[in-house]
Design an enzyme around this catalytic site. Sequence first.
Site, PDB file in Angstrom:
ATOM      1  N   ARG A  40     102.024 106.268  77.750  1.00  0.00           N
ATOM      2  CA  ARG A  40     102.433 104.994  77.141  1.00  0.00           C
ATOM      3  C   ARG A  40     103.620 104.378  77.864  1.00  0.00           C
ATOM      4  O   ARG A  40     103.769 103.153  77.903  1.00  0.00           O
ATOM      5  CB  ARG A  40     102.753 105.212  75.657  1.00  0.00           C
ATOM      6  CG  ARG A  40     101.519 105.270  74.798  1.00  0.00           C
ATOM      7  CD  ARG A  40     101.861 105.690  73.405  1.00  0.00           C
ATOM      8  NE  ARG A  40     101.905 107.123  73.235  1.00  0.00           N
ATOM      9  CZ  ARG A  40     102.630 107.767  72.331  1.00  0.00           C
ATOM     10  NH1 ARG A  40     103.405 107.096  71.519  1.00  0.00           N
ATOM     11  NH2 ARG A  40     102.591 109.072  72.245  1.00  0.00           N
ATOM     12  N   GLU A  45     108.108 116.104  70.059  1.00  0.00           N
ATOM     13  CA  GLU A  45     108.033 116.169  68.596  1.00  0.00           C
ATOM     14  C   GLU A  45     106.822 116.972  68.136  1.00  0.00           C
ATOM     15  O   GLU A  45     106.888 117.676  67.140  1.00  0.00           O
ATOM     16  CB  GLU A  45     108.000 114.762  67.972  1.00  0.00           C
ATOM     17  CG  GLU A  45     108.218 114.810  66.470  1.00  0.00           C
ATOM     18  CD  GLU A  45     108.062 113.460  65.777  1.00  0.00           C
ATOM     19  OE1 GLU A  45     107.740 112.462  66.441  1.00  0.00           O
ATOM     20  OE2 GLU A  45     108.239 113.444  64.549  1.00  0.00           O
TER      21      GLU A  45
END
Length: 180
Positions: free
Chosen positions: A68, A105
Amino acid sequence: MSEIRSADRLVADLVRDVPDYPKPGVLFKDITPLLADPEAFGHTVEALGAPWRDAAPRVDKVVGIEARGFILAAPVALALGAGFVPVRKAGKLPGPTFARSYALEYGQETLEVQRDAFEPGDRVLIVDDVLATGGTVEAANTLIRDAGAEVAGISVLLELTFLAPRTRTGDLTVHSLLPV
Ligand SMILES: O=P(O)(O)OC[C@H]1O[C@H](OP(=O)(O)OP(=O)(O)O)[C@H](O)[C@@H]1O
Ligand SMILES: Nc1ncnc2[nH]cnc12
């Protein structure tokens, strides 16, 4: 509301929260609606580059982190008149590379950069979509230093402040458009 603040609101409204993706307990910030809106996408690119436009010394290269990060970093590089350098997931770049493994994460990854990606002393801006734990940006910072360049700073669209990512970015300057 000023023109700038209403543009920020447009961007914020086009980030979609997806609960429990890609793992239970993670609130995923999906930027695809934002990317599909040319006004919001254009404002995001402009705002990510703006703090660095008149930087002295100048930004020579913009690093985008697969995948991204590429979408945002490449147009920011063009807007700043800087080169673009990809930092990629392991095994995607030809020739000699530096590699770093890290935790993010929701998983583990390895990132690489080509050993000859920078001129000695290049000043580099890291651009990414989300700063969550900071593990990804920390790995990119190390790779850029391994390759002989200097990190000027970091621009991100979203900063997940509850994960305290700035504990991983040391004394680097971080600009986040949307701290959440
Ligand atoms: O701050 P962190 O906890 O390290 O997380 C942030 C990173 O996580 C996402 O990348 P991901 O590896 O999921 O890759 P993608 O862009 O290919 O979806 C995002 O694009 C950031 O690069
Ligand atoms: N919560 C999250 N949403 C989107 N991308 C992420 N990368 C790391 N954490 C993320």
